[in-house]
Design a protein around this motif. Structure first.
Motif, mmCIF file in Angstrom:
data_model
loop_
_atom_site.group_PDB
_atom_site.id
_atom_site.type_symbol
_atom_site.label_atom_id
_atom_site.label_comp_id
_atom_site.label_asym_id
_atom_site.label_seq_id
_atom_site.Cartn_x
_atom_site.Cartn_y
_atom_site.Cartn_z
ATOM 1 N N ALA A 286 0.821 -1.216 0.000
ATOM 2 C CA ALA A 286 0.000 0.000 0.000
ATOM 3 C C ALA A 286 0.851 1.261 0.000
ATOM 4 O O ALA A 286 0.582 2.212 -0.741
ATOM 5 N N ALA A 287 1.886 1.279 0.825
ATOM 6 C CA ALA A 287 2.750 2.458 0.900
ATOM 7 C C ALA A 287 3.446 2.710 -0.428
ATOM 8 O O ALA A 287 3.586 3.862 -0.869
ATOM 9 N N ALA A 288 3.881 1.645 -1.073
ATOM 10 C CA ALA A 288 4.568 1.795 -2.357
ATOM 11 C C ALA A 288 3.615 2.275 -3.444
ATOM 12 O O ALA A 288 4.002 3.059 -4.319
ATOM 13 N N VAL A 289 2.369 1.825 -3.386
ATOM 14 C CA VAL A 289 1.380 2.291 -4.361
ATOM 15 C C VAL A 289 1.107 3.777 -4.168
ATOM 16 O O VAL A 289 1.019 4.537 -5.138
ATOM 17 N N VAL A 290 0.985 4.199 -2.923
ATOM 18 C CA VAL A 290 0.798 5.633 -2.655
ATOM 19 C C VAL A 290 1.987 6.425 -3.179
ATOM 20 O O VAL A 290 1.825 7.483 -3.805
ATOM 21 N N ALA A 291 3.183 5.914 -2.947
ATOM 22 C CA ALA A 291 4.395 6.603 -3.425
ATOM 23 C C ALA A 291 4.403 6.680 -4.946
ATOM 24 O O ALA A 291 4.788 7.710 -5.533
ATOM 25 N N LEU A 292 3.983 5.609 -5.598
ATOM 26 C CA LEU A 292 3.916 5.583 -7.063
ATOM 27 C C LEU A 292 2.942 6.647 -7.575
ATOM 28 O O LEU A 292 3.281 7.430 -8.477
ATOM 29 N N LEU A 293 1.739 6.667 -7.004
ATOM 30 C CA LEU A 293 0.733 7.632 -7.451
ATOM 31 C C LEU A 293 1.170 9.063 -7.175
ATOM 32 O O LEU A 293 0.951 9.961 -8.004
ATOM 33 N N THR A 294 1.791 9.269 -6.026
ATOM 34 C CA THR A 294 2.249 10.616 -5.675
ATOM 35 C C THR A 294 3.324 11.094 -6.645
ATOM 36 O O THR A 294 3.296 12.233 -7.121
ATOM 37 N N ALA B 8 -6.947 11.825 -6.384
ATOM 38 C CA ALA B 8 -6.604 10.404 -6.347
ATOM 39 C C ALA B 8 -5.503 10.141 -5.334
ATOM 40 O O ALA B 8 -5.573 9.193 -4.539
ATOM 41 N N VAL B 9 -4.484 10.983 -5.355
ATOM 42 C CA VAL B 9 -3.376 10.833 -4.403
ATOM 43 C C VAL B 9 -3.855 11.055 -2.974
ATOM 44 O O VAL B 9 -3.514 10.289 -2.054
ATOM 45 N N GLU B 10 -4.659 12.071 -2.778
ATOM 46 C CA GLU B 10 -5.160 12.367 -1.425
ATOM 47 C C GLU B 10 -6.011 11.214 -0.898
ATOM 48 O O GLU B 10 -5.898 10.827 0.270
ATOM 49 N N ALA B 11 -6.864 10.654 -1.749
ATOM 50 C CA ALA B 11 -7.700 9.531 -1.332
ATOM 51 C C ALA B 11 -6.862 8.290 -1.059
ATOM 52 O O ALA B 11 -7.149 7.522 -0.124
ATOM 53 N N ALA B 12 -5.831 8.076 -1.868
ATOM 54 C CA ALA B 12 -4.939 6.938 -1.653
ATOM 55 C C ALA B 12 -4.231 7.052 -0.310
ATOM 56 O O ALA B 12 -4.124 6.067 0.442
ATOM 57 N N GLU B 13 -3.744 8.246 -0.002
ATOM 58 C CA GLU B 13 -3.081 8.467 1.280
ATOM 59 C C GLU B 13 -4.043 8.215 2.442
ATOM 60 O O GLU B 13 -3.669 7.590 3.447
ATOM 61 N N HIS B 14 -5.271 8.677 2.299
ATOM 62 C CA HIS B 14 -6.269 8.484 3.358
ATOM 63 C C HIS B 14 -6.582 6.994 3.535
ATOM 64 O O HIS B 14 -6.676 6.498 4.679
ATOM 65 N N VAL C 52 -6.276 0.997 -1.627
ATOM 66 C CA VAL C 52 -5.668 2.283 -1.973
ATOM 67 C C VAL C 52 -6.015 2.657 -3.413
ATOM 68 O O VAL C 52 -6.395 3.806 -3.706
ATOM 69 N N LEU C 53 -5.907 1.702 -4.322
ATOM 70 C CA LEU C 53 -6.194 1.978 -5.735
ATOM 71 C C LEU C 53 -7.675 2.220 -5.971
ATOM 72 O O LEU C 53 -8.044 3.063 -6.798
ATOM 73 N N GLN C 54 -8.531 1.496 -5.273
ATOM 74 C CA GLN C 54 -9.968 1.725 -5.417
ATOM 75 C C GLN C 54 -10.328 3.135 -4.968
ATOM 76 O O GLN C 54 -11.115 3.829 -5.623
ATOM 77 N N ALA C 55 -9.763 3.564 -3.841
ATOM 78 C CA ALA C 55 -10.025 4.921 -3.356
ATOM 79 C C ALA C 55 -9.512 5.958 -4.346
ATOM 80 O O ALA C 55 -10.181 6.970 -4.614
ATOM 81 N N ALA C 56 -8.327 5.712 -4.901
ATOM 82 C CA ALA C 56 -7.758 6.635 -5.880
ATOM 83 C C ALA C 56 -8.633 6.724 -7.121
ATOM 84 O O ALA C 56 -8.881 7.822 -7.647
ATOM 85 N N ALA C 57 -9.122 5.589 -7.602
ATOM 86 C CA ALA C 57 -9.950 5.579 -8.808
ATOM 87 C C ALA C 57 -11.266 6.311 -8.589
ATOM 88 O O ALA C 57 -11.716 7.081 -9.450
ATOM 89 N N ALA D 186 -8.662 9.418 -15.224
ATOM 90 C CA ALA D 186 -9.587 8.680 -14.359
ATOM 91 C C ALA D 186 -9.815 7.270 -14.900
ATOM 92 O O ALA D 186 -9.873 6.298 -14.122
ATOM 93 N N TYR D 187 -9.931 7.130 -16.204
ATOM 94 C CA TYR D 187 -10.107 5.801 -16.798
ATOM 95 C C TYR D 187 -8.884 4.919 -16.520
ATOM 96 O O TYR D 187 -9.018 3.722 -16.217
ATOM 97 N N GLN D 188 -7.693 5.492 -16.628
ATOM 98 C CA GLN D 188 -6.477 4.704 -16.395
ATOM 99 C C GLN D 188 -6.335 4.305 -14.934
ATOM 100 O O GLN D 188 -5.895 3.183 -14.623
ATOM 101 N N LEU D 189 -6.706 5.193 -14.028
ATOM 102 C CA LEU D 189 -6.642 4.845 -12.607
ATOM 103 C C LEU D 189 -7.694 3.801 -12.248
ATOM 104 O O LEU D 189 -7.462 2.935 -11.407
ATOM 105 N N ARG D 190 -8.859 3.864 -12.889
ATOM 106 C CA ARG D 190 -9.858 2.814 -12.677
ATOM 107 C C ARG D 190 -9.336 1.480 -13.203
ATOM 108 O O ARG D 190 -9.569 0.430 -12.576
ATOM 109 N N ALA D 191 -8.619 1.506 -14.307
ATOM 110 C CA ALA D 191 -8.033 0.285 -14.845
ATOM 111 C C ALA D 191 -7.036 -0.315 -13.851
ATOM 112 O O ALA D 191 -6.983 -1.541 -13.678
ATOM 113 N N ALA D 192 -6.266 0.535 -13.187
ATOM 114 C CA ALA D 192 -5.309 0.050 -12.185
ATOM 115 C C ALA D 192 -6.038 -0.623 -11.029
ATOM 116 O O ALA D 192 -5.614 -1.683 -10.533
ATOM 117 N N ALA D 193 -7.133 -0.020 -10.606
ATOM 118 C CA ALA D 193 -7.909 -0.587 -9.498
ATOM 119 C C ALA D 193 -8.575 -1.896 -9.908
ATOM 120 O O ALA D 193 -8.584 -2.879 -9.154
#
Length: 211
Positions: free
Chosen positions: A104-112, A138-144, A155-160, A199-206
């Protein structure tokens, strides 16, 4: 899922290519209203090139997958979106490093890092009616989500979810960056195509994380 590996990254890219192809006309229509009208076609061409390269390559880490995406988009996608999205994937790849799995931490770092790359390249901030309006929430939601104990998938679902809402939030904005900024109030009521495609690409990641 607690951690995501290369299979996830590959699935993310293939899902991104598919969703861009599916929404190519929509994205170009959005761009036609406030830009050059070629965002969907350009992005589709870029992702088709990405898939062709993936078919001939065997990247061994998530970071290696994202680096291939970055270099291909930068070289094949015209307009501003190629360098911007390419930089996002490149900075994300650098954040992922050589790690075989991303928690999760690495995913947040990636998105940030990806968001920061877009900001650095485009000099935009939230409210400018650009893809930053999707990436920043997306980054803020991922961090939360991570702070609440969520795993990489959560984390990815929240970001998407946040990116989709962020893209929608561009509808009433006056553009302050890019070609749309020349339209002034006439850009109001039109969604930013870069925010929507992000947004479509982040949904694809999730979705890839969900399996």
């Amino acid at each position: 899922m607690d951690a995501l590996g290369t299979d996830w990254a590959l699935d993310w890219v293939r899902r991104s290519a598919a969703v861009v192809a599916e929404h190519k006309a929509e994205l170009s229509g959005l761009d036609r209203a406030i830009g050059d009208g070629d965002h969907g076609e350009n992005l589709d061409r870029g992702f088709r090139a990405v898939i062709a390269k993936l078919d001939d390559a065997t990247p061994e880490t998530p970071g290696a997958v994202l680096k291939l995406v970055a270099t291909t988009l930068i070289s094949t996608v015209g307009g501003a979106s190629g360098p911007l999205l390419g930089t996002a994937y490149l900075k994300g790849a650098q954040a992922a490093g050589d790690a075989p799995q991303l928690d999760a931490a690495a995913v947040v770092a990636l998105l940030t890092a990806a968001r920061d790359g877009v900001v650095s390249r485009g000099k935009a901030e939230p409210g400018d009616k650009t893809m930053v309006d999707a990436w920043t929430p997306a980054v803020e939601a991922a961090e939360h989500a991570r702070g609440a104990g969520g795993d990489a998938t959560a984390v990815l679902q929240a970001a998407a979810d946040a990116a989709a809402a962020g893209a929608e939030s561009t509808d009433p904005l006056v553009a302050r960056k890019g070609r749309a900024s020349y339209l002034g109030e006439r850009a109001v009521g039109h969604r930013d195509p870069g925010a929507q495609s992000s947004a479509y690409q982040l949904r694809a990641a999730a979705d890839a994380a969900e399996g």
